[in-house]
Scaffold this motif. Structure first.
Motif, short mmCIF file in Angstrom:
data_model
loop_
_atom_site.label_atom_id
_atom_site.label_comp_id
_atom_site.label_asym_id
_atom_site.label_seq_id
_atom_site.Cartn_x
_atom_site.Cartn_y
_atom_site.Cartn_z
N GLY A 267 -4.98 -16.76 1.73
CA GLY A 267 -3.58 -17.15 1.61
C GLY A 267 -2.96 -16.73 0.30
O GLY A 267 -1.77 -16.40 0.23
N GLU A 268 -3.75 -16.73 -0.76
CA GLU A 268 -3.22 -16.32 -2.06
C GLU A 268 -2.84 -14.85 -2.09
O GLU A 268 -1.97 -14.44 -2.86
CB GLU A 268 -4.25 -16.61 -3.15
N CYS A 269 -3.51 -14.06 -1.27
CA CYS A 269 -3.27 -12.62 -1.28
C CYS A 269 -2.41 -12.15 -0.11
O CYS A 269 -1.98 -11.00 -0.09
CB CYS A 269 -4.59 -11.86 -1.24
N ALA A 270 -2.14 -13.04 0.84
CA ALA A 270 -1.48 -12.62 2.07
C ALA A 270 -0.12 -11.99 1.80
O ALA A 270 0.24 -10.98 2.42
CB ALA A 270 -1.32 -13.80 3.01
N GLN A 271 0.64 -12.55 0.86
CA GLN A 271 1.99 -12.06 0.66
C GLN A 271 2.01 -10.65 0.08
O GLN A 271 2.90 -9.85 0.41
CB GLN A 271 2.75 -13.01 -0.27
N ILE A 272 1.03 -10.31 -0.77
CA ILE A 272 1.09 -8.98 -1.37
C ILE A 272 0.52 -7.92 -0.45
O ILE A 272 0.64 -6.74 -0.73
CB ILE A 272 0.35 -8.93 -2.72
N LEU A 273 -0.10 -8.33 0.66
CA LEU A 273 -0.64 -7.36 1.59
C LEU A 273 0.40 -6.91 2.61
O LEU A 273 0.15 -6.04 3.42
CB LEU A 273 -1.86 -7.94 2.32
N GLN A 274 1.59 -7.49 2.54
CA GLN A 274 2.64 -7.12 3.47
C GLN A 274 3.28 -5.78 3.06
O GLN A 274 3.22 -5.39 1.90
CB GLN A 274 3.71 -8.21 3.51
N PRO A 275 3.90 -5.09 3.99
CA PRO A 275 4.57 -3.83 3.64
C PRO A 275 5.64 -3.99 2.58
O PRO A 275 5.99 -3.04 1.89
CB PRO A 275 5.17 -3.38 4.97
N LEU B 21 -1.51 -7.02 -17.38
CA LEU B 21 -2.43 -8.13 -17.19
C LEU B 21 -2.11 -8.91 -15.91
O LEU B 21 -3.01 -9.28 -15.16
CB LEU B 21 -2.38 -9.06 -18.39
N THR B 22 -0.84 -9.16 -15.66
CA THR B 22 -0.47 -9.88 -14.45
C THR B 22 -0.87 -9.10 -13.21
O THR B 22 -1.42 -9.66 -12.25
CB THR B 22 1.04 -10.16 -14.44
N LEU B 23 -0.61 -7.80 -13.22
CA LEU B 23 -0.99 -6.99 -12.08
C LEU B 23 -2.51 -6.90 -11.95
O LEU B 23 -3.04 -6.82 -10.83
CB LEU B 23 -0.39 -5.59 -12.21
N THR B 24 -3.22 -6.91 -13.07
CA THR B 24 -4.68 -6.89 -13.02
C THR B 24 -5.21 -8.12 -12.30
O THR B 24 -6.13 -8.05 -11.48
CB THR B 24 -5.27 -6.82 -14.44
N GLY B 25 -4.63 -9.27 -12.62
CA GLY B 25 -5.06 -10.49 -11.95
C GLY B 25 -4.62 -10.55 -10.51
O GLY B 25 -5.41 -10.80 -9.60
N LEU B 26 -3.35 -10.30 -10.29
CA LEU B 26 -2.78 -10.45 -8.95
C LEU B 26 -3.34 -9.43 -7.98
O LEU B 26 -3.75 -9.76 -6.87
CB LEU B 26 -1.26 -10.32 -9.05
#
Length: 210
Positions: A182-190, A136-141
């Protein structure tokens, strides 16, 4: 652990979730039951049975009385959405209260196709069900907020008679504030550690359509 995501999600999928707010704990337009594979012989798998049981428990608690079962024949020949529908019917849910979505092959597509079904019916809010807190967390994030981007999914612990159970509170745009870059920027990093293969997920593509 440093914050990997600045939104309303735990730093790690297995961390405790915050309790649902009064608004989130109100009735939803629909309950989305995320798919998982059948057994090789077509029998319902433990994850399918657990999700059907949770969906009925959430209905009994007043969280909604319409359902979307979502999932295609991904890992074998059996359509996950159909099996989930049959499990709900066997638990007393009227078949007319269930919409099946038999195309999705990944959670991003579960959210994408389910949102289109919600749009067709003017449904705004959904409770998203899985027996796996991390899922569920991964589904949201990863999938809902930073991939499909048709709504916002917040993961929380929802009160049931048996105790709090983790689920997702999903609201379509424009009834919820858009997810920011900004909410997604960190997970788009390598260095992303939770969202795998994000760039390869079909529903993330700008040209993805039915």
């Amino acid at each position: 652990m440093v914050d990997r995501y600045p939104g309303e999600y735990a730093n790690y999928p297995l961390d405790p979730q915050p309790p649902a707010s009064a608004c989130m704990a109100a009735a939803h337009d629909v309950i989305i039951v995320l798919g998982c594979p059948n057994e090789p012989d077509g029998a319902p798998s433990p994850c399918q049975i657990a999700r059907a049981d949770l969906a009925v428990a959430f209905m009994d608690a007043g969280y909604g009385d319409h359902f979307i079962t979502t999932g295609g024949a991904v890992h074998n020949e059996w359509v996950e959405a159909d099996t989930l529908r049959d499990l709900l019917v066997a638990r007393g849910i009227p078949v007319g209260s269930i919409v099946t979505e038999p195309k999705a092959r990944h959670t991003d597509e579960n959210i994408y196709y389910s949102t289109l079904l919600m749009e067709e019916r003017d449904w705004v809010s959904a409770l998203v069900v899985s027996e796996q807190r991390a899922h569920l967390t991964l589904t949201g994030l990863c999938d809902s907020n930073c991939c499909v981007d048709l709504g916002r999914l917040t993961v929380a612990d929802f009160p049931l008679a048996s105790g709090p159970v983790t689920a997702g509170h999903y609201v379509r745009y424009p009834w919820t504030p858009p997810v920011s870059e900004g909410e997604c920027a960190q997970i788009l990093q390598p260095s992303k550690f939770m969202c795998t293969n994000l760039s390869q997920r079909l529903a993330c593509a700008d040209n993805f359509q039915l």
